[in-house]
Design a protein around this motif. Structure first.
Motif, PDB file in Angstrom:
ATOM      1  N   LEU A   1       4.127-136.373  51.572  1.00  0.00           N
ATOM      2  CA  LEU A   1       4.847-134.415  50.783  1.00  0.00           C
ATOM      3  C   LEU A   1       6.030-134.134  50.776  1.00  0.00           C
ATOM      4  O   LEU A   1       6.756-133.777  50.309  1.00  0.00           O
ATOM      5  N   GLN A   2       6.646-134.131  52.246  1.00  0.00           N
ATOM      6  CA  GLN A   2       7.750-133.490  52.814  1.00  0.00           C
ATOM      7  C   GLN A   2       9.153-134.451  52.518  1.00  0.00           C
ATOM      8  O   GLN A   2      10.091-134.081  52.878  1.00  0.00           O
ATOM      9  N   TYR A   3       8.548-135.651  52.507  1.00  0.00           N
ATOM     10  CA  TYR A   3       9.895-136.564  52.555  1.00  0.00           C
ATOM     11  C   TYR A   3      10.126-136.648  51.495  1.00  0.00           C
ATOM     12  O   TYR A   3      10.564-136.133  50.306  1.00  0.00           O
TER      13      TYR A   3
ATOM     14  N   GLU B   1      20.271-133.431  48.954  1.00  0.00           N
ATOM     15  CA  GLU B   1      20.180-133.010  47.989  1.00  0.00           C
ATOM     16  C   GLU B   1      19.206-133.731  46.741  1.00  0.00           C
ATOM     17  O   GLU B   1      18.979-132.923  45.752  1.00  0.00           O
ATOM     18  N   ALA B   2      18.453-134.785  47.129  1.00  0.00           N
ATOM     19  CA  ALA B   2      17.116-134.361  46.235  1.00  0.00           C
ATOM     20  C   ALA B   2      15.669-134.035  46.843  1.00  0.00           C
ATOM     21  O   ALA B   2      16.285-133.038  47.554  1.00  0.00           O
ATOM     22  N   ARG B   3      14.936-133.507  45.851  1.00  0.00           N
ATOM     23  CA  ARG B   3      13.899-133.248  46.428  1.00  0.00           C
ATOM     24  C   ARG B   3      12.665-133.653  47.028  1.00  0.00           C
ATOM     25  O   ARG B   3      13.077-134.920  46.877  1.00  0.00           O
ATOM     26  N   THR B   4      12.079-133.152  47.451  1.00  0.00           N
ATOM     27  CA  THR B   4      10.818-133.681  48.501  1.00  0.00           C
ATOM     28  C   THR B   4      10.152-133.691  47.113  1.00  0.00           C
ATOM     29  O   THR B   4      10.231-134.480  46.149  1.00  0.00           O
ATOM     30  N   CYS B   5       8.683-134.845  48.084  1.00  0.00           N
ATOM     31  CA  CYS B   5       8.206-134.969  46.581  1.00  0.00           C
ATOM     32  C   CYS B   5       6.938-134.468  46.279  1.00  0.00           C
ATOM     33  O   CYS B   5       6.765-134.409  45.645  1.00  0.00           O
ATOM     34  N   GLU B   6       7.196-133.171  47.810  1.00  0.00           N
ATOM     35  CA  GLU B   6       5.751-132.535  47.028  1.00  0.00           C
ATOM     36  C   GLU B   6       7.200-131.669  45.784  1.00  0.00           C
ATOM     37  O   GLU B   6       6.226-130.924  45.063  1.00  0.00           O
ATOM     38  N   GLU B   7       8.280-130.869  46.154  1.00  0.00           N
ATOM     39  CA  GLU B   7       8.494-130.166  45.092  1.00  0.00           C
ATOM     40  C   GLU B   7       8.929-130.941  44.018  1.00  0.00           C
ATOM     41  O   GLU B   7       8.635-131.051  42.339  1.00  0.00           O
ATOM     42  N   THR B   8       8.957-132.296  43.620  1.00  0.00           N
ATOM     43  CA  THR B   8       8.567-133.270  42.825  1.00  0.00           C
ATOM     44  C   THR B   8       7.307-133.195  42.091  1.00  0.00           C
ATOM     45  O   THR B   8       7.040-133.144  40.647  1.00  0.00           O
ATOM     46  N   ILE B   9       5.961-133.318  42.704  1.00  0.00           N
ATOM     47  CA  ILE B   9       4.979-132.998  41.983  1.00  0.00           C
ATOM     48  C   ILE B   9       4.647-131.506  41.571  1.00  0.00           C
ATOM     49  O   ILE B   9       4.181-131.746  40.671  1.00  0.00           O
ATOM     50  N   LYS B  10       5.403-131.328  42.213  1.00  0.00           N
ATOM     51  CA  LYS B  10       5.704-129.502  41.410  1.00  0.00           C
ATOM     52  C   LYS B  10       5.788-129.350  39.851  1.00  0.00           C
ATOM     53  O   LYS B  10       5.926-128.637  39.059  1.00  0.00           O
TER      54      LYS B  10
ATOM     55  N   THR C   1       5.516-117.211  36.855  1.00  0.00           N
ATOM     56  CA  THR C   1       5.437-117.954  38.285  1.00  0.00           C
ATOM     57  C   THR C   1       4.199-118.061  37.672  1.00  0.00           C
ATOM     58  O   THR C   1       3.122-117.418  37.578  1.00  0.00           O
ATOM     59  N   VAL C   2       3.496-119.181  38.467  1.00  0.00           N
ATOM     60  CA  VAL C   2       2.070-119.351  38.911  1.00  0.00           C
ATOM     61  C   VAL C   2       1.816-118.857  40.562  1.00  0.00           C
ATOM     62  O   VAL C   2       2.766-119.414  41.334  1.00  0.00           O
ATOM     63  N   ALA C   3       0.387-118.695  40.573  1.00  0.00           N
ATOM     64  CA  ALA C   3      -0.074-118.840  42.757  1.00  0.00           C
ATOM     65  C   ALA C   3       0.140-119.206  42.732  1.00  0.00           C
ATOM     66  O   ALA C   3       0.035-120.915  42.455  1.00  0.00           O
ATOM     67  N   GLU C   4       0.950-119.533  43.878  1.00  0.00           N
ATOM     68  CA  GLU C   4       0.766-120.546  44.724  1.00  0.00           C
ATOM     69  C   GLU C   4      -0.791-120.839  44.997  1.00  0.00           C
ATOM     70  O   GLU C   4      -1.850-120.613  44.987  1.00  0.00           O
ATOM     71  N   MET C   5      -0.622-122.698  44.980  1.00  0.00           N
ATOM     72  CA  MET C   5      -1.525-123.504  44.813  1.00  0.00           C
ATOM     73  C   MET C   5      -1.643-124.432  45.692  1.00  0.00           C
ATOM     74  O   MET C   5      -0.368-125.403  46.223  1.00  0.00           O
ATOM     75  N   THR C   6      -2.575-124.563  46.529  1.00  0.00           N
ATOM     76  CA  THR C   6      -2.998-125.580  47.715  1.00  0.00           C
ATOM     77  C   THR C   6      -2.029-127.369  46.829  1.00  0.00           C
ATOM     78  O   THR C   6      -2.270-127.177  45.603  1.00  0.00           O
ATOM     79  N   PHE C   7      -1.452-128.408  47.979  1.00  0.00           N
ATOM     80  CA  PHE C   7      -1.621-129.654  46.562  1.00  0.00           C
ATOM     81  C   PHE C   7      -2.709-130.024  46.085  1.00  0.00           C
ATOM     82  O   PHE C   7      -2.391-130.032  44.760  1.00  0.00           O
TER      83      PHE C   7
ATOM     84  N   GLU D   1      -5.070-128.295  44.858  1.00  0.00           N
ATOM     85  CA  GLU D   1      -5.333-127.554  43.754  1.00  0.00           C
ATOM     86  C   GLU D   1      -4.119-127.798  42.255  1.00  0.00           C
ATOM     87  O   GLU D   1      -4.877-127.727  41.503  1.00  0.00           O
ATOM     88  N   GLN D   2      -3.578-128.237  42.959  1.00  0.00           N
ATOM     89  CA  GLN D   2      -2.345-128.110  41.929  1.00  0.00           C
ATOM     90  C   GLN D   2      -2.215-129.607  41.354  1.00  0.00           C
ATOM     91  O   GLN D   2      -2.671-130.107  40.104  1.00  0.00           O
ATOM     92  N   ARG D   3      -2.939-130.376  42.173  1.00  0.00           N
ATOM     93  CA  ARG D   3      -2.979-131.663  41.381  1.00  0.00           C
ATOM     94  C   ARG D   3      -4.070-131.333  40.205  1.00  0.00           C
ATOM     95  O   ARG D   3      -4.028-132.758  39.712  1.00  0.00           O
ATOM     96  N   ARG D   4      -5.549-131.121  40.725  1.00  0.00           N
ATOM     97  CA  ARG D   4      -6.454-130.885  40.548  1.00  0.00           C
ATOM     98  C   ARG D   4      -6.106-130.521  38.333  1.00  0.00           C
ATOM     99  O   ARG D   4      -6.217-130.891  37.786  1.00  0.00           O
ATOM    100  N   LYS D   5      -4.734-129.425  38.467  1.00  0.00           N
ATOM    101  CA  LYS D   5      -4.927-128.229  37.681  1.00  0.00           C
ATOM    102  C   LYS D   5      -4.098-129.575  36.545  1.00  0.00           C
ATOM    103  O   LYS D   5      -3.734-129.697  35.752  1.00  0.00           O
TER     104      LYS D   5
END
Length: 192
Positions: free
Chosen positions: A64-66, A71-80, A102-108, A110-114
């Motif tokens: 997720l942090q990769y 200049e690129a987004r992280t994997c986690e930012e791309t998933i968001k 704004t959407v409430a902060e979610m765990t990875f 929770e965000q994946r499921r949503k």
């Protein structure tokens, strides 16, 4: 002695696979019998959901942090971003405006499921539609409202999310956690 350690590992693997089956798009649903605008778009979203399911399955914190460069987004930012695109897709299906709230902060997880549920919901609505022209993309903010025809849904959020799923697969490979070889993106099924 070795069997003593292997059984718990096999059990945990089976539990994980069962949990994956409970999320949408473990496999692509059966194809519609008819080819209509709605069933074709739904199938495109089903393909996106399947790719997203497996692109994000088993991601570790280091995945997720990769990011490939500064200049690129992280994997986690791309998933968001894919989640945000899924919001535009489902809001269009539900005929609701995109407000940029704004959407409430979610765990990875929770965000994946949503994201997967958003795609499944949209696909089900579009699959039953006889006229996609009634589904406009609406953006609404303090400056006003802008509307776009459904055509922009195809070359915009749907295609963009597919593009970014490919990035997630590339990122995870680069961080040492390659895509599972069992899912077939051609058939939409998981090889046993």
């Amino acid at each position: 002695m070795k069997l003593k350690y292997a059984l718990p590992i096999i059990f945990l693997f089976c539990l994980n696979m069962k949990a994956q089956e409970n999320l949408p798009y473990y496999e692509i649903p059966e194809a519609s019998k008819e080819y209509t605008a709605g069933t074709v778009v739904a199938r495109m979203i089903d393909g996106l959901g399947f790719r997203y399911h497996w692109a994000t399955e088993g991601l570790r914190k280091e995945d997720l942090q990769y990011k490939p460069n500064d200049e690129a987004r992280t994997c986690e930012e791309t998933i968001k971003h894919i989640f945000q695109l899924s919001q535009v897709i489902v809001n269009t299906a539900l005929k609701q405006p995109n407000t940029g709230a704004t959407v409430a902060e979610m765990t990875f997880e929770e965000q994946r499921r949503k994201t997967l549920v958003n795609l499944e919901t949209a696909a089900e609505i579009f699959r039953k539609s006889g006229d996609l022209s009634e589904f406009t993309i609406v953006f609404k903010n303090e400056k006003g409202t802008s509307e776009f025809p459904f055509w922009n849904q195809i070359n915009g959020p749907i295609a963009d999310a597919l593009w970014h799923c490919g990035q997630v697969v590339s990122f995870r490979r680069s961080s040492g956690n390659p895509f599972n070889s069992k899912p077939s993106v051609f058939t939409g099924k998981v090889r046993k």
